[in-house]
Design a protein around this motif. Structure first.
Motif, PDB file in Angstrom:
ATOM      1  N   ARG A 147     -10.208  -0.450 -17.826  1.00 29.31           N
ATOM      2  CA  ARG A 147      -9.556  -0.924 -17.079  1.00 29.31           C
ATOM      3  C   ARG A 147      -8.428  -1.751 -17.747  1.00 29.31           C
ATOM      4  O   ARG A 147      -8.657  -2.534 -17.983  1.00 29.31           O
ATOM      5  CB  ARG A 147      -9.427  -0.281 -15.647  1.00 29.31           C
ATOM      6  CG  ARG A 147      -9.996   0.820 -15.094  1.00 29.31           C
ATOM      7  CD  ARG A 147      -9.666   1.950 -15.626  1.00 29.31           C
ATOM      8  NE  ARG A 147     -10.179   3.412 -14.683  1.00 29.31           N
ATOM      9  CZ  ARG A 147     -10.431   3.894 -15.438  1.00 29.31           C
ATOM     10  NH1 ARG A 147     -11.208   4.167 -16.830  1.00 29.31           N
ATOM     11  NH2 ARG A 147     -11.080   5.208 -14.534  1.00 29.31           N
ATOM     12  N   ARG A 164     -11.353   2.089 -10.594  1.00 31.06           N
ATOM     13  CA  ARG A 164     -10.902   2.597 -10.288  1.00 31.06           C
ATOM     14  C   ARG A 164      -9.772   3.239 -10.947  1.00 31.06           C
ATOM     15  O   ARG A 164      -9.302   2.616 -12.274  1.00 31.06           O
ATOM     16  CB  ARG A 164      -9.630   1.819  -9.309  1.00 31.06           C
ATOM     17  CG  ARG A 164     -10.063   1.120  -8.176  1.00 31.06           C
ATOM     18  CD  ARG A 164      -9.840  -0.653  -7.636  1.00 31.06           C
ATOM     19  NE  ARG A 164     -10.436  -0.947  -6.571  1.00 31.06           N
ATOM     20  CZ  ARG A 164      -9.681  -2.105  -6.543  1.00 31.06           C
ATOM     21  NH1 ARG A 164      -8.744  -2.401  -6.134  1.00 31.06           N
ATOM     22  NH2 ARG A 164     -10.441  -2.100  -5.204  1.00 31.06           N
ATOM     23  N   PRO A 165      -8.356   4.324  -9.995  1.00 34.34           N
ATOM     24  CA  PRO A 165      -8.464   5.262 -11.458  1.00 34.34           C
ATOM     25  C   PRO A 165      -6.656   4.490 -12.028  1.00 34.34           C
ATOM     26  O   PRO A 165      -6.371   3.618 -10.552  1.00 34.34           O
ATOM     27  CB  PRO A 165      -7.584   6.774 -11.132  1.00 34.34           C
ATOM     28  CG  PRO A 165      -8.441   6.259  -9.638  1.00 34.34           C
ATOM     29  CD  PRO A 165      -9.195   5.245  -9.372  1.00 34.34           C
ATOM     30  N   GLU A 166      -6.251   4.145 -13.151  1.00 34.27           N
ATOM     31  CA  GLU A 166      -4.883   3.249 -13.351  1.00 34.27           C
ATOM     32  C   GLU A 166      -4.324   4.864 -13.561  1.00 34.27           C
ATOM     33  O   GLU A 166      -3.523   5.096 -14.332  1.00 34.27           O
ATOM     34  CB  GLU A 166      -5.002   2.818 -14.540  1.00 34.27           C
ATOM     35  CG  GLU A 166      -5.974   1.471 -14.241  1.00 34.27           C
ATOM     36  CD  GLU A 166      -5.565  -0.155 -15.119  1.00 34.27           C
ATOM     37  OE1 GLU A 166      -6.192   0.679 -16.326  1.00 34.27           O
ATOM     38  OE2 GLU A 166      -5.969  -0.764 -14.293  1.00 34.27           O
ATOM     39  N   LEU A 167      -2.592   4.625 -12.595  1.00 33.87           N
ATOM     40  CA  LEU A 167      -1.623   5.483 -13.533  1.00 33.87           C
ATOM     41  C   LEU A 167      -0.849   5.147 -13.881  1.00 33.87           C
ATOM     42  O   LEU A 167      -0.168   3.536 -12.942  1.00 33.87           O
ATOM     43  CB  LEU A 167      -1.733   6.702 -12.082  1.00 33.87           C
ATOM     44  CG  LEU A 167      -3.308   7.608 -11.941  1.00 33.87           C
ATOM     45  CD1 LEU A 167      -3.468   7.196 -10.649  1.00 33.87           C
ATOM     46  CD2 LEU A 167      -2.442   9.382 -11.826  1.00 33.87           C
ATOM     47  N   TRP A 168       0.411   5.685 -13.844  1.00 31.81           N
ATOM     48  CA  TRP A 168       1.739   5.114 -14.857  1.00 31.81           C
ATOM     49  C   TRP A 168       1.266   3.717 -15.073  1.00 31.81           C
ATOM     50  O   TRP A 168       0.247   2.837 -15.809  1.00 31.81           O
ATOM     51  CB  TRP A 168       2.418   5.425 -13.818  1.00 31.81           C
ATOM     52  CG  TRP A 168       2.537   6.781 -13.424  1.00 31.81           C
ATOM     53  CD1 TRP A 168       3.552   8.139 -14.556  1.00 31.81           C
ATOM     54  CD2 TRP A 168       2.378   7.707 -12.265  1.00 31.81           C
ATOM     55  NE1 TRP A 168       3.042   9.122 -13.787  1.00 31.81           N
ATOM     56  CE2 TRP A 168       2.677   9.123 -12.318  1.00 31.81           C
ATOM     57  CE3 TRP A 168       0.947   6.964 -11.471  1.00 31.81           C
ATOM     58  CZ2 TRP A 168       2.451   9.207 -11.260  1.00 31.81           C
ATOM     59  CZ3 TRP A 168       1.268   8.916 -10.062  1.00 31.81           C
ATOM     60  CH2 TRP A 168       1.631   9.604  -9.981  1.00 31.81           C
ATOM     61  N   ASN A 169       2.510   2.875 -14.451  1.00 36.42           N
ATOM     62  CA  ASN A 169       2.549   1.750 -14.796  1.00 36.42           C
ATOM     63  C   ASN A 169       2.102   0.703 -12.829  1.00 36.42           C
ATOM     64  O   ASN A 169       2.248  -0.219 -12.913  1.00 36.42           O
ATOM     65  CB  ASN A 169       3.494   0.466 -15.181  1.00 36.42           C
ATOM     66  CG  ASN A 169       4.662   1.253 -14.674  1.00 36.42           C
ATOM     67  OD1 ASN A 169       4.511   1.617 -13.770  1.00 36.42           O
ATOM     68  ND2 ASN A 169       5.825   0.517 -15.516  1.00 36.42           N
ATOM     69  N   ILE A 170       1.538   1.188 -12.332  1.00 37.47           N
ATOM     70  CA  ILE A 170       0.378   1.201 -10.782  1.00 37.47           C
ATOM     71  C   ILE A 170      -0.447   0.401 -10.965  1.00 37.47           C
ATOM     72  O   ILE A 170      -1.202   1.171 -11.318  1.00 37.47           O
ATOM     73  CB  ILE A 170       1.535   1.542 -10.119  1.00 37.47           C
ATOM     74  CG1 ILE A 170       2.384   2.840 -10.524  1.00 37.47           C
ATOM     75  CG2 ILE A 170       1.015   1.187  -8.879  1.00 37.47           C
ATOM     76  CD1 ILE A 170       2.492   3.780  -9.632  1.00 37.47           C
ATOM     77  N   ASN A 172      -3.429  -1.449  -9.426  1.00 37.43           N
ATOM     78  CA  ASN A 172      -3.872  -1.860  -8.292  1.00 37.43           C
ATOM     79  C   ASN A 172      -5.804  -3.692  -7.960  1.00 37.43           C
ATOM     80  O   ASN A 172      -6.102  -3.014  -8.090  1.00 37.43           O
ATOM     81  CB  ASN A 172      -4.755  -0.856  -7.465  1.00 37.43           C
ATOM     82  CG  ASN A 172      -5.376  -1.179  -6.092  1.00 37.43           C
ATOM     83  OD1 ASN A 172      -6.024  -1.922  -5.814  1.00 37.43           O
ATOM     84  ND2 ASN A 172      -5.940  -0.159  -5.832  1.00 37.43           N
TER      85      ASN A 172
ATOM     86  N   THR B 117      -4.612  10.906 -14.776  1.00 33.31           N
ATOM     87  CA  THR B 117      -4.885   9.584 -14.969  1.00 33.31           C
ATOM     88  C   THR B 117      -4.130   9.543 -16.987  1.00 33.31           C
ATOM     89  O   THR B 117      -3.152   9.025 -16.375  1.00 33.31           O
ATOM     90  CB  THR B 117      -5.700   9.017 -14.507  1.00 33.31           C
ATOM     91  OG1 THR B 117      -6.596   9.084 -13.838  1.00 33.31           O
ATOM     92  CG2 THR B 117      -5.735   7.028 -15.588  1.00 33.31           C
ATOM     93  N   SER B 120      -0.935  10.763 -16.982  1.00 34.69           N
ATOM     94  CA  SER B 120       0.636   9.835 -16.643  1.00 34.69           C
ATOM     95  C   SER B 120       1.523   8.938 -17.686  1.00 34.69           C
ATOM     96  O   SER B 120       2.630   8.543 -17.494  1.00 34.69           O
ATOM     97  CB  SER B 120      -0.340   9.159 -15.103  1.00 34.69           C
ATOM     98  OG  SER B 120      -1.019   7.659 -15.875  1.00 34.69           O
ATOM     99  N   THR B 121       0.552   8.259 -18.394  1.00 33.03           N
ATOM    100  CA  THR B 121       1.495   7.879 -19.454  1.00 33.03           C
ATOM    101  C   THR B 121       2.110   8.189 -20.736  1.00 33.03           C
ATOM    102  O   THR B 121       2.581   7.796 -21.782  1.00 33.03           O
ATOM    103  CB  THR B 121       0.499   6.226 -19.576  1.00 33.03           C
ATOM    104  OG1 THR B 121      -0.990   6.959 -20.328  1.00 33.03           O
ATOM    105  CG2 THR B 121       1.145   5.656 -18.779  1.00 33.03           C
ATOM    106  N   ARG B 352       1.897   2.205  -2.937  1.00 33.75           N
ATOM    107  CA  ARG B 352       2.248   1.191  -3.721  1.00 33.75           C
ATOM    108  C   ARG B 352       3.184   2.347  -5.058  1.00 33.75           C
ATOM    109  O   ARG B 352       3.249   3.218  -5.060  1.00 33.75           O
ATOM    110  CB  ARG B 352       1.229   0.856  -5.184  1.00 33.75           C
ATOM    111  CG  ARG B 352       0.262  -0.604  -4.077  1.00 33.75           C
ATOM    112  CD  ARG B 352      -0.222  -1.025  -5.087  1.00 33.75           C
ATOM    113  NE  ARG B 352      -0.370  -2.764  -4.889  1.00 33.75           N
ATOM    114  CZ  ARG B 352      -0.973  -3.666  -5.057  1.00 33.75           C
ATOM    115  NH1 ARG B 352      -1.075  -3.994  -6.095  1.00 33.75           N
ATOM    116  NH2 ARG B 352      -1.046  -4.950  -4.660  1.00 33.75           N
TER     117      ARG B 352
END
Lengths: 301, 430
Positions: A147, A164-170, A172, B117, B120-121, B352
């Motif tokens: 990640r 942890r999943p990472e989506l778009w540009n958010i 955590n 996931t 999303s991009t 968020r």
């Protein structure tokens, strides 16, 4: 509309700057892991851009194995002074002297694996909650699953099956006391991208990356530099070759390629034509098919 | 690359003028996804000799007669042992025209979260269909996810054409079936390509076995799909990440707002409003390390200075005065649940959204979506990992948001469990 297109390098740059600013905003006590290699120099350069006209708000951490190329250390010291950032050195020699780590024995002995001990101790001692590194996903198959914000438990370990999943540009970056993150702004860059960027930004690098004459021996299909840290066997012959290094690790494990590329332009062309991966000359990755994966789980970079 | 008469500098610079395309690949276990990616990497000459040697050794060890290109994408130890993909893996290759980032996602049912996931991009989704099986439940599921995540382009690769005698009829039938199903979805741009990943037909090189096919090869399509309008260049949105205050002699009074433009085009002199405070000002300058900019657009990372001193911090948003996002506290969201632990009724989470963080409660689960049939289940609302559901959220503070269909950045959010800090859900604002 097409005038609102970024080139791929500019898009990668914007992404990396965004990540660096997220680290600054989300963490209390972040640091940049700075080895003096081209990838960490790129990260430092991007950090300079991200916080301009302010200074880089992170200290630099160097895990010093003691088995360095002198050129790397010289470059490191000059660069840190130019940027005006604080340098923290974690010493592998000290970890060995304190009995926290044990030196490897034998002809191919290296301090690569025990760097992890020093790294984790340095993180704990200074209470870093995020360490920014220059690792890229294209380097190695275990890194392909990393990640941007890579969570490490209180033992510094990576759990590839529970990321942890990472989506778009958010992103955590929330963590409990004692846990920390490794953050990789160059995740989406390839070796070629890094070189193109260095060229287009006209960045300075340690002289080791450029073709130079050096005393070497032939070992494991690569030209290994002669230094006080390696034991030369009777059947190994010391010769002088015109070489350059594609990656910089410890002087004991980093092999060079024969090359005449003495400018950034020539290096980019050489990288474009390369038939071997850059880590192909790294003894540390050759030990087994899963050596990177195993080291990462332990807390390696 | 082959033009040796050029000066080295000019030659090196030619690599700099490329666009970036991000695509995701989805398919079932045996429909040849890994082989296809291996083929794209291999035929575009992105594979190094030592990687190829490794694959040749592994193929031999497995007792295979040919070099299995699928092994190029093998990842972690468990994956190799079980022959599956556990997590999203990212792969990279480039042609002289474009650089590509592949989000390679596993296809099994339980891994919806990975597909979401990867999607999303992505600018583009590559869906694999086995020509012998046609459109199956898995294909529908992947298409629905691509549609929900608003991936602008979908390429349906009808694979294993070699096993159906390269039949045009089979291809046309599958295409017809897919179009019938996809008419219920919101996917604007769908293309169909008959391929054989194993033999390389229509992947990088044109197939000699399918002269009836007049369309482009897969690689040509990937190189030429128009992605310039994938970003929203209309609604100006600048979520502030952090404030830059150098506090040195030279920049004593400098106060810059650092962020990445989510959408729209900003210029010095523009009338802007800072939300949520509502104060208006003008853009004084758009700064970067490389100098001030005449204009800046998504997805650039810049630092904005305003004419007036306004109290601005992380989570605030600079927008054009005449075009503001909604301020929402009761929000309807399509949620993809990512965690093994489902939501408890009226559970509270950290939410968020852009650079903002608020607390939220799930007020109501409206329905659960069957992602094979699009059926809305209003009876069974028991949500677990990989479920997609529509919910009503109530937040402690308003979000500065747009509908996801209009803006992928200001329309997306994640939920974080307060106790574990895990990312438990991904949401798209309806």
């Amino acid at each position: 509309m097409s005038s609102y297109n970024l080139t791929h390098i500019k898009e990668l740059e914007a992404e990396a700057i965004y990540i660096l600013r997220e680290v600054f905003a989300q963490f209390e006590n972040p640091a940049i892991l700075f080895s003096g290699g081209k990838d960490s120099i790129c990260v430092a350069h991007l950090a300079r851009k991200a916080f301009f006209p302010a200074k880089i708000p992170f200290p630099f951490v160097h895990v010093d194995t003691g088995h360095n190329f002198p050129e790397t250390i010289e470059f490191r010291n000059n660069y840190v002074e130019e940027l005006g950032v604080k340098l923290i050195v974690g010493s592998v020699q000290k970890s060995i002297d304190d009995g926290a780590a044990a030196e490897e024995k034998g002809k191919n002995a290296s301090r690569n694996a025990i760097q992890t001990v020093t790294l984790l101790d340095t993180i704990e001692e200074h209470g870093f909650d995020a360490c920014i590194g220059g690792a890229r996903r294209d380097e190695e198959k275990a890194r392909a699953k990393e990640r941007f914000f890579s969570h490490r438990d209180e033992f510094g370990q990576w759990d590839p099956k529970n990321q942890r999943p990472e989506l778009w540009n958010i992103f955590n970056g929330r963590c409990h006391q004692g846990e920390n993150f490794r953050v990789f702004p160059l995740s989406n860059w390839t070796e070629m991208d890094v070189w193109q960027y260095i060229l287009s930004e006209n960045m300075s690098l340690p002289s080791l990356y450029f073709a130079h004459d050096r005393k070497v021996i032939r070992r494991s299909n690569t030209w290994l530099p002669v230094s006080e840290f390696i034991t030369i066997a009777d059947d190994e012959e010391v010769v002088t070759k015109r070489i350059r290094f594609r990656t910089l690790g410890d002087i004991t494990i980093t092999g060079g390629d024969e090359s005449d590329a003495d400018t950034l332009e020539k290096i980019v062309d050489e990288v474009a034509a390369a038939r071997q991966t850059e880590r192909g000359n790294r003894e540390d990755d050759k030990r087994s098919e899963t050596s990177m994966e195993d080291r990462k789980k332990q807390g390696y970079f | 690359m082959s033009n040796n008469s050029q000066e080295p500098r000019a030659k090196a610079n030619s690599y700099l003028d490329m666009e970036l395309l991000r695509f995701t690949t989805a398919g079932s276990v045996d429909d040849g996804k890994s082989t296809l990616i291996g083929r794209l990497l291999f035929d575009s000459k992105s594979i190094f000799q030592d990687q190829m040697d490794q694959v040749a050794i592994s193929s031999e060890r497995k007792g295979l007669e040919h070099t299995d290109l699928a092994l190029l994408t093998d990842g972690l130890k468990d994956e190799r042992e079980q022959g599956i993909t556990i997590d999203v893996a990212y792969r990279y290759f480039a042609t002289p025209k474009r650089k590509f980032i592949i989000a390679d996602t596993p296809g099994h049912i339980q891994y919806t979260r990975n597909m979401v996931t990867g999607a999303s991009t992505a600018n583009c989704a590559l869906l694999l269909v086995d020509a012998r099986k046609g459109v199956i439940e898995q294909t529908q599921r992947h298409s629905i996810i691509a549609s929900l995540l608003k991936i602008p382009h979908v390429i349906v690769c009808i694979n294993k054409m070699d096993l159906v005698d390269y039949s045009e009829e089979t291809f046309e039938q599958i295409k017809e079936d897919y179009e019938a199903f996809a008419s219920k979805l919101e996917v604007k741009d769908v293309r169909f390509i008959p391929i054989s990943a194993l033999n390389g037909d229509n992947v990088v090189n044109r197939s000699e076995n399918m002269s009836w096919y007049e369309g482009s090869t897969l690689l040509y399509t990937l190189e030429n799909i128009h992605i310039g309008s994938d970003y929203n260049h209309i609604d100006c949105r600048f979520p502030v990440q952090t404030v830059i205050r150098p506090k040195n002699d030279r920049y004593h009074d400098y106060r810059g707002y650092a962020g990445r433009i989510a959408s729209g085009v900003f210029k010095p002199g523009d009338e802007v409003t800072v939300m949520p405070s509502g104060f208006s000002s003008k853009i004084k300058s758009i700064d970067t390390y490389d100098g001030e900019l005449e204009e800046a657009f998504a997805p650039m990372s810049v630092t904005i200075q305003l004419e007036d001193e306004i109290d601005i911090g992380r989570g605030d948003m600079i927008v054009r005065t005449g075009n503001k996002p909604q301020m929402l506290q009761d929000i309807e969201v399509m949620l993809c649940w990512l965690n093994v632990k489902g939501p408890k009724p009226r559970a509270k989470y950290i939410l968020r959204h852009t650079t903002a963080e608020v607390k939220t409660m799930i007020q109501e689960i409206t329905y659960k979506l069957d992602i094979s049939t699009l059926h809305r289940n209003e009876e069974d609302k028991d949500v677990t990992a990989n479920d997609i559901c529509k919910v009503k959220l109530r937040t402690t503070k308003p979000l500065l948001a747009d509908a996801y269909r209009k803006n992928r950045i200001t329309g997306s959010l994640i939920l974080v469990d307060e106790a574990t800090n895990e990312t438990v859900a991904a949401g798209m604002i309806v």
